[in-house]
Design a protein around this motif. Structure first.
Motif, PDB file in Angstrom:
ATOM      1  N   SER A 261       0.826  -1.204   0.000  1.00 22.94           N
ATOM      2  CA  SER A 261       0.000   0.000   0.000  1.00 22.94           C
ATOM      3  C   SER A 261       0.862   1.255   0.000  1.00 22.94           C
ATOM      4  N   HIS A 262       1.922   1.237   0.794  1.00 18.25           N
ATOM      5  CA  HIS A 262       2.836   2.381   0.866  1.00 18.25           C
ATOM      6  C   HIS A 262       3.552   2.581  -0.476  1.00 18.25           C
ATOM      7  N   ILE A 263       4.001   1.491  -1.074  1.00 19.07           N
ATOM      8  CA  ILE A 263       4.687   1.558  -2.367  1.00 19.07           C
ATOM      9  C   ILE A 263       3.753   2.090  -3.450  1.00 19.07           C
ATOM     10  N   ASP A 264       2.528   1.552  -3.487  1.00 26.50           N
ATOM     11  CA  ASP A 264       1.581   1.961  -4.518  1.00 26.50           C
ATOM     12  C   ASP A 264       1.215   3.441  -4.404  1.00 26.50           C
ATOM     13  N   ASN A 265       1.311   3.975  -3.201  1.00 31.94           N
ATOM     14  CA  ASN A 265       0.950   5.374  -2.962  1.00 31.94           C
ATOM     15  C   ASN A 265       2.093   6.333  -3.253  1.00 31.94           C
ATOM     16  N   LEU A 266       3.311   5.797  -3.432  1.00 29.93           N
ATOM     17  CA  LEU A 266       4.483   6.666  -3.607  1.00 29.93           C
ATOM     18  C   LEU A 266       4.781   6.871  -5.084  1.00 29.93           C
TER      19      LEU A 266
END
Length: 551
Positions: A326-331
């Motif tokens: 989720s963090h990666i997809d948001n960055l």
């Protein structure tokens, strides 16, 4: 030292969110060209021995002391990069520091499994001797790991222990305690990872297939930066082929993508970059390029660190996977290679500080997008002091704001003058910060002294003005390297940007990050605005220069 301890505990060890993206930077280094698997593994072996040799320089005290304007700089951060590790604990983490003795092995991550690989003979290391193994012996161990992988049996077939280190720090501390308690082999394997010289991550090819054949250079660079920063997740990514608490992780993909990830608490980026500048100089000799893959088993075998699962391992792994993905997809990561000019033009033609020039240009880029200014953090080194780390250079100034306003009013002569004034103001702030005259670390010290003595917090720290001043929507750092390195890190606030830049003689290399779930933040737009601002400022300086143009 007290101020440095406060800073490290506050900014790093006491920070409880995941260290991935939020804290640890990733660095993209120049891509390598491997003609074969033998080429790839020989390069990896040579790079590993190069890092061991740098650690030898540190142990012998042979690393020349760096100087700034003839003043010696503290070298202690270099001793925090190799043979060290962050230790997950509830509430606040700890650090495993290097004791100065030879680190005789590294840990290799391959297909989400970990292996101990000897770099020195154990008996020599115990006697304090820095006698590295011959290159073919190290290469043979790497070949055994890669070629023998399909025949091995693993207690956790798909791996995943490394992915757990990406969790919220308290959750990781709990999961780690369960892991270590589950089996004696787990405790031994964890100690060996933590006490190793560094991690070498052997990654699958990163830029393959038709999509990357059609991709722009900036898109390929961003993909590599993401692999160094977070690994692109579990499954098809490489995030489980990491151990994010290890200070230094050398990452080399089979297709030549190359860089490193480092845990930030022991050192600033400049120390890590300097180590790799030294390493790349060594690798340029190509000493390993003519080696063939050895046949048979190595004389000194590698050792599989075979973790055993604990009761809630699969549940914790799924939680870690979901949270990190989720963090990666948001960055959002954007790489800008600005090659219209570089720092030589700024110094020779404009007679200005390249760093000040870039920072004021970044202010203009942000202002053009949002028609407002924001608190800006630039890291300023305190290495003129013993154990010094950083203070804040606050790049958003009254002078830079006036320049931005004049540029929007098409007042070229006044804007040119205002730009020089803004650069001079930034240079003064920089000089004050690196001389220990910045405000942020002093305020931190006052705040923590009051807390330690049970005194009430000063109203300043609860004021709206202070909170706004600490909300750094631009978090920036210059990390110079002559090798074309690009460092990436995440924004420090949800509606902000992370901007890292390397100023070369003829170009600027910039990495920009933003979160895509925030309306208004877009690293592609900021990169485009920065490019336009750098071009417009160049034209402005040439128009109002009394020197012949030299680009």
């Amino acid at each position: 030292q007290q101020l440095t301890d406060w800073w490290v505990n506050t900014a790093y060890l006491g920070f409880r969110e995941s260290s991935v993206i939020n804290v640890n930077p990733g660095v993209r280094l120049p891509r390598q060209r491997f003609c074969s698997r033998a080429d790839w593994l020989a390069f990896c072996a040579e790079a590993a021995l190069g890092l061991v040799d740098f650690q030898r320089l540190l142990a012998e005290g042979s690393l020349p002391v760096e100087r700034l304007r003839n003043a010696p700089l503290d070298m202690s951060q270099y001793y925090g990069v190799l043979g060290t590790c962050r230790l997950a604990q509830p509430v606040r983490d700890a650090q495993l520091v290097w004791d100065g003795r030879p680190s005789d092995y590294m840990v290799v991550a391959y297909e989400n499994q970990f292996y101990r690989v000897q770099l020195l003979r154990p008996e020599d290391a115990q006697r304090g001797l820095w006698e590295p193994l011959p290159l073919p012996d190290v290469l043979a161990q790497l070949v055994d790991i890669v070629e023998g992988h399909s025949e091995r049996r693993f207690s956790i077939p798909n791996g995943g222990v490394g992915l757990l280190s990406s969790m919220h720090r308290d959750r990781w501390a709990d999961a780690k305690a369960q892991l270590v308690a589950a089996h004696p082999d787990n405790a031994s394997a964890m100690r060996q990872i933590e006490r190793s010289a560094f991690l070498l991550c052997l990654d699958r090819p990163l830029l393959q297939g038709q999509e990357w054949a059609r991709a722009t250079r900036a898109e390929r660079d961003a993909e590599v930066c993401g692999n160094m920063l977070h690994g692109w997740g579990f499954g098809s990514g490489h995030s489980a082929n990491r151990f994010f608490d290890k200070t230094l992780q050398l990452i080399i993909c089979e297709d030549g993508a190359f860089g490193f990830h480092y845990e930030h608490s022991p050192a600033e980026g400049v120390a890590a970059i300097r180590i790799f500048d030294n390493l790349l100089d060594r690798l340029a000799s190509g000493a390993a390029s003519d080696l063939d893959l050895p046949d048979g088993l190595p004389d000194i075998p590698c050792q599989l660190l075979d973790f055993k699962p604990y009761a809630s391992f699969n549940k914790d792994l799924a939680e870690a996977d979901a949270a990190l993905q989720s963090h990666i997809d948001n960055l959002q990561i954007t790489c800008l290679e600005f090659d219209a000019y570089g720092k030589l033009f700024v110094k020779n033609q404009c007679r200005l500080s390249p760093d000040a020039y870039f920072q004021v240009a970044l202010q203009l880029a942000y202002f053009r997008l949002y028609q407002q200014h924001c608190a800006t953090y630039e890291s300023g080194s305190l290495r003129r002091f013993r154990l010094g780390r950083t203070d804040t250079i606050r790049s958003c100034t009254v002078e830079s704001a006036r320049f931005c306003q004049l540029m929007s009013q098409d007042e070229s002569h006044a804007a040119a003058q205002a730009f020089r004034v803004a650069c001079q103001a930034h240079s003064l702030l920089t000089a004050q910060a690196v001389a220990g005259q910045g405000i942020d670390r002093h305020l931190l010290g006052l705040r923590l002294i009051a807390k330690e003595h049970g005194l009430p917090q000063h109203p300043l720290f609860d004021s709206g003005a202070f909170r706004r001043a600490q909300h750094f929507q631009l978090s920036t750092s210059q990390v110079p390297s002559q090798t074309g390195a690009t460092m990436s890190f995440g924004p420090v606030v949800p509606d902000g940007y992370g901007v890292c830049y390397n100023q070369l003689d003829d170009k600027f290399l910039v990495s920009l990050t933003a979160y895509s779930d925030r309306r208004g933040t877009d690293s592609d737009r900021l990169a485009a605005s920065l490019r336009d601002s750098l071009l417009d400022i160049r034209d402005l300086m040439l128009l109002h220069s009394d020197r012949p143009a030299k680009l």
